[in-house]
Design an enzyme around this catalytic site. Structure first.
Site, PDB file in Angstrom:
ATOM      1  N   HIS A  60       0.845  -1.201   0.000  1.00 28.84           N
ATOM      2  CA  HIS A  60       0.000   0.000   0.000  1.00 28.84           C
ATOM      3  C   HIS A  60       0.881   1.253   0.000  1.00 28.84           C
ATOM      4  CE1 HIS A  60      -3.607   2.332   1.609  1.00 28.84           C
ATOM      5  NE2 HIS A  60      -2.614   3.154   1.886  1.00 28.84           N
ATOM      6  N   GLU A  61       1.889   1.271   0.887  1.00 29.44           N
ATOM      7  CA  GLU A  61       2.779   2.435   0.975  1.00 29.44           C
ATOM      8  C   GLU A  61       3.708   2.531  -0.232  1.00 29.44           C
ATOM      9  OE1 GLU A  61       2.110   4.617   3.108  1.00 29.44           O
ATOM     10  OE2 GLU A  61       0.721   3.353   4.230  1.00 29.44           O
ATOM     11  N   HIS A  64       1.868   4.304  -2.936  1.00 31.83           N
ATOM     12  CA  HIS A  64       1.903   5.752  -2.709  1.00 31.83           C
ATOM     13  C   HIS A  64       3.240   6.335  -3.173  1.00 31.83           C
ATOM     14  CE1 HIS A  64      -1.860   6.110  -0.688  1.00 31.83           C
ATOM     15  NE2 HIS A  64      -1.512   5.526   0.440  1.00 31.83           N
ATOM     16  N   ASP A 156      -6.880   8.048   3.405  1.00 35.73           N
ATOM     17  CA  ASP A 156      -6.599   8.348   1.996  1.00 35.73           C
ATOM     18  C   ASP A 156      -7.812   8.966   1.313  1.00 35.73           C
ATOM     19  OD1 ASP A 156      -3.960   7.435   1.974  1.00 35.73           O
ATOM     20  OD2 ASP A 156      -4.584   5.361   1.677  1.00 35.73           O
TER      21      ASP A 156
END
Length: 367
Positions: A60-61, A64, A156
């Site tokens: 997930h990071e 980003h 988010d």
């Protein structure tokens, strides 16, 4: 630090180990109900699930970070924490579209992982431990993806809402405040749902549910409140400018006398004097207290350099800077000098005391 992604360090914070231990224990009853004879292996299976969850948060990071870098930002940190993780990158105020793209890709990554894990689970002929882990990974990724898309800061979805309002209104501050207040509503809604759903379904509310609902609600409320404060501070900071904070100054040749400098300042209506070389480059500024201490009879004979404070070559700032750009420019040179020459197209127009900027910044934040 456990590695680097997009040039930024990946940090596994100590709080993650606490989260890993708690989640491992919480998942043990699920494993026991499915495979009661595993013994100590129950904890191993439960920990494998936590590792899969860690991989999901990490990806997930990473999503980003990769999108942020592709949009021209400098990624400074990826961290996995007690509450999941975060990605820090510079230039967040550049464009609303950047905020939308960087924010949405994280939850979409989790939803994609959920779909992959669910398809893999469906392909299992029997309900084995790997199948259980695939099912749990699909459910947890789906939950993380949907939860992060809720439209309130600090989630988010809140970043997406902030950027959308920014694009519609032209004001990032308006976007931040709107998304922050929606975040507070989301915090209340999450707690109300976590406590109300069992009651509406005819079940008792467990102490575990109460504690987790309170923790999550407090986390969301605190993050939303911090976002609102930061938005208001950013608006106040945007109103600061070099032109408003600088003291008017006049440039005099470095070979001038004190009386020459005083006369030049009086003609220009300025209280400060900057010494410049023949090419106009500033090299020092006259100390007002030292200038006033020179006896009038000695002023025509005393070089102004005798009462001046030297300046490093980098100690200057453009008069047209304002807001965060001004703060960044000042911060870049404060280790070299506490007083900066203010220029307009290369011409000396003032002096900027860094302590004056700091006081104005504190006042802006207090408001």
């Amino acid at each position: 630090m456990i590695g680097r992604v997009s040039g930024a360090p990946v940090i596994l914070t100590p709080s993650w180990f606490l989260a890993a231990a708690v989640l491992t224990i919480l998942f043990v009853p699920t494993v026991n109900s499915f495979a009661p004879g595993l013994g100590v292996g129950t904890y191993l299976v439960s920990f494998v699930f936590v590792l899969l969850l860690f991989v999901s948060v990490f990806l997930h990071e990473v999503a980003h970070a990769v999108v942020a870098k592709s949009r021209g930002h400098q990624v400074t940190e990826l961290a996995v924490t007690l509450w999941g993780g975060h990605t820090a990158y510079s230039g967040t105020s550049r464009r609303p579209l950047d905020g939308i793209l960087v924010s949405v890709v994280g939850p979409l990554t989790n939803l994609a992982l959920a779909a992959v894990c669910w398809l893999a689970f469906q392909a299992q002929p029997t309900m084995t431990i790997p199948a259980l882990l695939l099912y749990a990974a699909a459910f947890s990724n789906a939950f993380v993806g949907v939860f992060n898309l809720l439209p309130g800061l600090p989630l988010d979805g809140g970043q997406i809402l902030e950027s959308a309002v920014w694009a519609a209104t032209g004001s990032r501050t308006t976007g931040t405040i709107v998304a922050g207040w929606v975040g507070r509503l989301v915090a209340v809604g999450v707690v109300a749902w976590a406590l109300g759903w069992p009651l509406l379904s005819g079940y008792d509310v467990s102490m575990f549910t109460v504690v987790w609902a309170a923790l999550i609600g407090a986390f969301l409320w605190s993050g939303a409140g911090a976002a609102i404060r930061n938005g208001r501070t950013r608006e106040a900071v945007a109103g600061l400018s070099v032109a408003a904070l600088a003291y008017p100054a006049v440039a005099v040749p470095v070979a001038s006398t004190v009386s020459d400098a005083v006369a030049a300042a009086q003609r220009a209506g300025a209280a400060h004097v900057v010494l410049v070389e023949a090419d106009g480059h500033p090299v020092a500024y006259a100390d007002p207290a030292a200038v006033s201490a020179v006896p009038p009879a000695q002023a025509p004979l005393t070089p102004v350099g005798a009462v001046a404070v030297g300046l490093p070559p980098t100690a200057w700032v453009d008069v047209h800077l304002r807001g965060q750009a001004m703060l960044d420019a000042v911060a870049a040179v404060t280790r070299d000098a506490q007083v900066l020459v203010v220029t307009d197209g290369g011409r000396v127009v003032g002096l900027l005391d860094v302590s004056h900027v700091v006081a104005a910044l504190k006042g802006a934040r207090a408001r």
